[in-house]
Design a protein around this motif. Structure first.
Motif: not given
Lengths: 340, 340, 340, 340
Positions: B43, B242-246, C60, B216, C58, B251, B47, B235-236
């Motif tokens: 995700r 993470m699977d559910n980050g912005l 992060m 983030m 979430l 951001v 995203r 950066s993510n």
């Protein structure tokens, strides 16, 4: 010939690049370049279509009584049967099939448009012939066409304007966003972005009304107004000069707000039906330009196909006016649509 | 070699994990782990791509005249040909195919980047060799690279910084979000989340500029600033931690607002084209990092593929600057895009 | 046994009604009734999943240093290894395959949950045995389970509460929304909607903590609080009692706001991963209930499968806490997520 | 006969134009004209369905206790078993299959509706017989039906109203939006848009309650009120008179707000289930009209199918009332739904 037959015929003649889709929305042709696609991932082409289709809805009101619906447009001191123009389209054989030269295309759209009471713009391209062929077609059509010049150097433009004047057209246009076209780098003479001062110099070089095509912001519109443009075309070149642009419909209201009535506003991008014409007028345009569907009409039925498609648009626009209680184009105001 | 050939070649060499999709958007590789996928259901990877692609649009304006477009970047006291870096990518053979070791990958991206006037980060991994191989590549490339350290204990970091200094790189980076990587638990020495105080201790342990990667939130950015970071990377980890980050793009503006000009901001996540680079700069970044597409370029064309892809990005960025009336990177400000 | 093997095994045993999809989102099973589907067109089932998945992200932040992450939950005067419960699931053989009776299901989830440090609710149904079988399983499991009573008449409830007390459970629940279940009309004794006064009478009939399940509005939550509920479960029965309901995640924050800390809040609906658990806690829950995935775990691996899935959830929740700088459940507050 | 069998039977008899889809949403029949499709690209048909389905959700609340649910409607001085009417549907054999004339259709829906305690509108069309056949059916059904007149000239309307009065119906309707129908141009006598004054003249020509169908704006509703309408139908003719209209559900609240309680409001468009009926009542309607699903019921089961489908709707509406704590139709207010 019916419009349905025009489409079927076009489908055969235009394969494989253009599929003559039930909805000409930039999805099936995505990435087909050269071809009818938009730039890159066709995002702007798709956005033009989708935003207009999905986010603008008509306010139905049938309580105004039975009335005549007049869709005639006064522009450039002329009267047109509907607020619709055939957009400038060039390099037809490159983008579609070799079956159709630019000259043959002009020979279809110009008389076809005339027969339906409207008018076609001439297209252009990187080579000299891309300018002279449409100009010749306008001459043969008695000046009933609008030549489109590329943003060459002001000197070159002035020279060619003299040639333009010899065909006595209603106006002339310049697609100032050409620099972003996929084949812009092949242009000879080169295409150069213009300043307000240069646009002014061009406007003052002739008595013909000047149409500045390729405006997407209020600021650029105001520059065109100050430069002396008779009309602007809110356009991103059908999505062919940018892959991540806004749709023309979504910027149209703010551009109208900025310029007021100081300039005529034309718009293209994703317009397919009379409802779409209605929407664009409600959002602030005086008239619209339609491109790809006219190429299909020309491939599928020549001048007759062009006239047929135009009559279809007129009937749909009349329908839309009937269902929203509008009797003239001036009735088609922002409160007749809802942005959702 | 053309970029098209690079892609075709990569498609053969990278199967089956990476399909070298027309749009590298995290959909086709979803769930392929180890592989190029994001964590969980991909995700965050998706995203990153979708938000940048769908919600950020360029404001086209072609009324500024014909001008030079300068996309040179001054950073770390150096000049780069474009505001683009090759992101740190490690464990290539695990995530893609065994055809490519980390060393061979570095031998492609580092000279390739240099040839195109930009620079590559070195990657990392859980084992000692994952650190030393890229470092060796940077040495062989005359220090034209940025090593990426894992968030080991401060003592281990200090030790390795001494080795880093021997290759005389432009700067060094630490991806402080590594603890969320799928193979983080295998790391030896272990990877440990850092406090502001620890980041400060690391920054002060060397004269090399310190790049803190994995920010983030505005709060985390301010900690990095106070710790003495020369730059942060919003950066993510390409959606791999993470699977559910912005998304990073969404951001970025608030992070820039929080830190002002007190730190350089780099960003990665879903950047594929020059338009995307433009968008990230408009949203607040000084420069971008690009990962997966460079792996594809390296598989498909080695150093030449990396240079080719970079030149494509530069041409697209120049196009975007042309169509939005920007002559230098400092012109690429928030008002040149619209968040929709 | 790995969790992957649990899924593969379940896929064989649960066909054809449940496909054990990669994402258990209510799409593939839509309309399969009896079956795992939601009511009608499964809209509420799908909304539970999609809203939680797509609209809650979430924040992060990895700048808090290396720390222990404690996910223990204190509730009902007990300590649980994680804020996770196995939701009440009944009529297993009807909804899935005949391979699994309600008793066998309880024999899997109750010891499996216990082994992983958490606890399972017992399910129910229209017949007497649907109540007694889970109760028997709780007795055999040493009282480590929560029986779920149907909203029978207050007299019937009082009678059965006496039987409940003999197994010495931690608490008891009533799914007051059962009246909307597809087979509600077959219930004997009949299921009847309850008033606040009736809920109060039930709460006062025993010393066991009372969990009112099936709350979707702030007003209903306040009634449960005034009736003396120890906890409420924000739930629409996994979408099985309504086809056009809101998702539980979207109403959770307003319910928490209304009740403050006057009652414990549990929630179910679309929770599949540790990230989802984290999200629900951030939105206002003290703990979550998970249903369908535990049925899959039970079919695929019995008690071991249930424990395995729970350990997976715990690892994911720990990961989420690590990546958002949370050291205890109380750190998981609204500012750790963003509703997008 | 079960409703499932009605559908299966209808699927055979209605092929190929209507596919009797699991969700009657205007997607599969798009472009099938003549047929059940909406106008143009079926956008308004689809929007009617999708907006009601996706953007209106019920607020579940099961804390009101066990109660009787009364869905009786008082209207036109009569009592109906539910707030549901069979919408006027004409030219059945043209739009669906030749298997069903308008008369046969009326002979199914009128007694079927009566058997279930509700009432059917008669349909219409461009020819004289399209008016007289339904009128005859109403006569045979003891006046238990509402004839629908086309917007002919006021003189023609007055003449036909005399014939209408001879069957002693409960009321009469006029679909004033007929001018936008695909076959409107074939009408004889011609269909003409009406003014407020003309509507008033019609209202005053008979003592029968006058239902003005085809209202989509507050302004048009107020005109109908001033003209003396007993009720209006918020309707875009199931999407058959416009391709780019708003959905009826989205304009309903503003129309109710404008007219207050000065007129009864009926509504059609995308209503398929009892939940949908509930939603429309909550948004401001007194009752609903349902069209296409009743054609399916009539093809699939004749009068029995019509009654069966009505009973299904009633059961669903009762369920929705049960789950939202409503005991009478007047409880179904705006706060029982949420627009999302």
């Amino acid at each position: 010939m019916t419009y349905q037959e025009v489409l079927e015929n076009a489908r055969k003649r235009m394969a494989p690049r253009c599929k003559v889709c039930p909805e000409c929305n930039g999805i099936a042709c995505k990435g087909i370049m050269p071809g009818p696609a938009g730039k890159g991932a066709s995002r702007t082409f798709q956005r033009n279509y989708a935003w207009l289709s999905d986010h603008v809805k008509l306010e139905m009101d049938v309580t105004g009584g039975d009335q005549e619906r007049n869709m005639e447009l006064e522009l450039f001191g002329k009267t047109f049967a509907a607020p619709i123009f055939v957009a400038p389209m060039g390099l037809i054989s490159l983008a579609y099939t070799e079956d159709m030269t630019d000259k043959k295309y002009c020979d279809a759209v110009m008389p076809g448009a005339k027969a339906a009471g409207i008018l076609a713009f001439g297209g252009g391209g990187p080579k000299a012939e891309n300018f002279y062929e449409p100009l010749e077609a306008i001459r043969e059509n008695g000046g009933w066409g609008i030549p489109t010049l590329k943003p060459w150097s002001v000197d070159v433009v002035k020279e060619r304007l003299k040639e333009v004047e010899t065909v006595n057209p209603i106006a002339f246009a310049m697609d100032i966003d050409s620099a972003g076209l996929p084949h812009a780098n092949l242009a000879n003479p080169p295409m150069l972005l213009k300043t307000e001062a240069e646009l002014k110099e061009i406007a003052e070089a002739t008595k013909l009304p000047f149409i500045v095509k390729g405006i997407m912001t209020a600021e650029a519109a105001l520059k065109a107004v100050r430069a002396g443009a008779y009309a602007i075309v809110v356009s991103n070149h059908g999505g062919r000069v940018m892959d991540n642009g806004l749709s023309t419909a979504e910027v149209l209201p703010e551009i109208r707000k900025a310029v007021g009535n100081s300039v005529k506003i034309l718009v293209d991008g994703g317009i397919r039906t009379g409802d779409d014409v209605f929407k664009m007028l409600a959002l602030g345009a005086d008239a619209v330009l339609i491109g790809r569907p006219y190429v299909i009409a020309a491939y599928g039925g020549g001048a007759e196909g062009v006239a047929l498609y135009t009559e279809k648009l007129k009937a749909e626009l009349k329908d839309a006016m009937t269902m929203t209680n509008c009797t003239a184009l001036t009735d088609i105001t922002m409160d007749k649509v809802r942005i959702v």
